[in-house]
Design a protein around this motif. Structure first.
Motif, short mmCIF file in Angstrom:
data_model
loop_
_atom_site.label_atom_id
_atom_site.label_comp_id
_atom_site.label_asym_id
_atom_site.label_seq_id
_atom_site.Cartn_x
_atom_site.Cartn_y
_atom_site.Cartn_z
N ASP A 37 0.97 -1.18 0.26
CA ASP A 37 -0.01 0.15 -0.13
C ASP A 37 0.96 1.47 0.02
OD1 ASP A 37 -1.99 -1.67 0.19
OD2 ASP A 37 -2.75 -1.05 2.25
N ILE A 38 0.11 1.95 -0.32
CA ILE A 38 1.11 3.50 -0.33
C ILE A 38 -0.09 4.48 0.59
CG2 ILE A 38 1.49 5.14 -2.14
CD1 ILE A 38 3.01 3.10 -2.89
N LEU A 39 0.45 4.65 1.49
CA LEU A 39 0.12 5.36 2.40
C LEU A 39 0.19 6.85 2.39
CD1 LEU A 39 0.17 2.99 5.33
CD2 LEU A 39 -1.26 3.10 3.63
N LYS A 40 -0.57 7.71 2.51
CA LYS A 40 -0.46 9.45 2.27
C LYS A 40 -1.31 10.03 3.51
CE LYS A 40 -0.25 9.16 -2.63
NZ LYS A 40 -0.67 10.36 -4.22
N HIS A 41 -0.43 10.93 4.12
CA HIS A 41 -1.11 11.27 4.94
C HIS A 41 -1.16 13.55 4.99
CE1 HIS A 41 -3.36 12.32 9.35
NE2 HIS A 41 -2.07 13.26 9.45
N ASN A 42 -2.23 14.23 5.42
CA ASN A 42 -1.73 15.87 4.86
C ASN A 42 -1.37 16.21 6.70
OD1 ASN A 42 -1.18 17.51 2.50
ND2 ASN A 42 -3.49 16.77 2.13
N PHE A 43 -0.50 16.86 7.09
CA PHE A 43 0.17 17.01 8.35
C PHE A 43 -0.37 18.93 7.67
CE2 PHE A 43 2.36 13.61 8.83
CZ PHE A 43 2.23 12.68 10.20
N SER A 44 -1.73 19.75 8.99
CA SER A 44 -1.59 20.99 8.55
C SER A 44 -0.86 21.42 9.23
CB SER A 44 -3.08 20.61 9.14
OG SER A 44 -4.03 22.30 8.75
N PHE A 45 -0.32 22.78 9.60
CA PHE A 45 0.01 23.97 10.65
C PHE A 45 -0.20 24.88 10.04
CE2 PHE A 45 2.61 22.97 6.57
CZ PHE A 45 3.84 24.33 6.47
N THR A 46 -0.27 26.00 11.47
CA THR A 46 0.13 27.39 11.09
C THR A 46 1.15 28.46 11.29
OG1 THR A 46 -2.09 27.07 11.40
CG2 THR A 46 -1.75 29.36 11.90
N ASN A 47 1.24 29.11 10.23
CA ASN A 47 2.75 30.14 11.32
C ASN A 47 2.02 30.84 12.15
OD1 ASN A 47 4.32 32.24 11.33
ND2 ASN A 47 4.96 32.62 9.29
N THR A 48 2.36 30.68 13.45
CA THR A 48 1.91 31.35 14.75
C THR A 48 2.87 32.57 14.67
OG1 THR A 48 2.14 29.64 16.07
CG2 THR A 48 0.54 29.08 14.92
N GLY A 49 3.83 32.36 13.73
CA GLY A 49 4.91 33.40 14.25
C GLY A 49 4.43 35.33 13.60
N ASN A 50 5.00 35.91 13.56
CA ASN A 50 5.35 37.43 12.87
C ASN A 50 6.29 37.38 11.67
OD1 ASN A 50 7.62 37.63 14.89
ND2 ASN A 50 7.10 39.07 16.05
N ALA A 51 6.44 36.28 10.98
CA ALA A 51 7.97 36.82 9.93
C ALA A 51 7.61 35.78 9.44
CB ALA A 51 8.75 36.63 10.59
N PRO A 52 7.23 35.78 7.59
CA PRO A 52 7.17 34.95 6.98
C PRO A 52 8.23 33.09 7.61
CG PRO A 52 7.46 36.68 5.71
CD PRO A 52 7.84 36.91 7.35
N LEU A 53 7.19 31.95 7.62
CA LEU A 53 8.26 30.56 7.75
C LEU A 53 8.26 30.56 6.27
CD1 LEU A 53 8.03 28.56 8.85
CD2 LEU A 53 5.87 28.12 8.61
N SER A 55 4.59 23.56 0.43
CA SER A 55 5.00 24.48 -0.25
C SER A 55 6.01 25.28 -0.54
CB SER A 55 3.73 25.78 -0.52
OG SER A 55 4.34 26.71 -0.69
N LYS A 56 6.60 25.10 -1.34
CA LYS A 56 8.39 26.69 -1.52
C LYS A 56 8.35 27.66 -1.47
CE LYS A 56 9.72 22.32 -3.07
NZ LYS A 56 9.13 20.99 -2.83
N GLU A 57 7.05 28.32 -1.43
CA GLU A 57 6.56 30.24 -0.96
C GLU A 57 6.79 29.99 0.09
OE1 GLU A 57 6.08 32.04 -3.64
OE2 GLU A 57 6.72 29.84 -5.06
N PRO A 58 6.81 30.87 1.13
CA PRO A 58 7.41 31.35 1.94
C PRO A 58 5.70 31.39 3.46
CG PRO A 58 8.08 32.61 0.45
CD PRO A 58 7.61 31.87 0.10
N ILE A 59 5.18 31.10 4.17
CA ILE A 59 4.21 31.05 4.67
C ILE A 59 3.79 32.48 5.48
CG2 ILE A 59 2.36 30.02 6.28
CD1 ILE A 59 5.17 27.69 4.47
N ALA A 60 2.77 33.08 5.13
CA ALA A 60 2.81 34.63 5.63
C ALA A 60 2.02 34.23 6.96
CB ALA A 60 2.33 35.27 5.19
N PRO A 61 2.58 35.27 7.70
CA PRO A 61 2.34 35.17 9.68
C PRO A 61 0.19 34.67 9.41
CG PRO A 61 3.66 36.64 9.34
CD PRO A 61 3.36 36.35 7.47
N GLY A 62 0.20 34.05 10.17
CA GLY A 62 -1.48 33.44 10.51
C GLY A 62 -1.58 32.56 9.31
#
Length: 129
Positions: free
Chosen positions: A33-49, A66-73
């Motif tokens: 079997d090929i197993l897949k799971h998405n782990f969700s996260f939030t940038n709770t800081g005050n600068a791009p992650l 995502s290779k793009e920076p994740i904005a605060p919030g």
């Protein structure tokens, strides 16, 4: 006249990666079997992650993000894929994430009980179900 030589401190801008979960159990699965799971996260800081890298504990575990920076919030996901082929029995795997957070490294864990394929004892070839 005396001067204050201590630097003036300002709140540093720092990203923070906060996951809704850091471990996932796939339960009992079948080898192959090929197993897949998405782990969700939030940038709770005050600068791009920025996620610099995500490396699995073995070649059977792959992550996609995502290779793009994740904005605060902002919220994003990291997809972890585990190929159970050739990995029978109890499996514990992890993905080490390298980021620009103060911690720098974050760990995601997956586990599964992989039921081995039934093999034909004379040829060693898996039997079809």
């Amino acid at each position: 006249m005396t001067t204050n030589s201590e630097p003036v401190t300002t709140k540093n801008a720092v990203p923070q990666m906060t996951f809704t979960e850091t471990e996932f159990d796939f339960g009992t699965v079948t080898e192959g079997d090929i197993l897949k799971h998405n782990f969700s996260f939030t940038n709770t800081g005050n600068a791009p992650l920025v996620i610099v890298n995500a490396k699995g504990s073995c070649g059977c575990t792959v992550s996609n993000w995502s290779k793009e920076p994740i904005a605060p919030g902002a919220t994003s996901e990291m997809l972890v894929t585990f190929n159970t082929n050739g990995k029978p029995n109890h499996q514990n795997k992890q993905v080490t994430i390298t980021t620009n957070t103060a911690i720098g490294k974050h760990i995601l864990k997956i586990k599964a009980m992989v039921t081995p394929k039934i093999k034909n004892t004379t040829s060693g070839v898996p039997l079809s179900k």
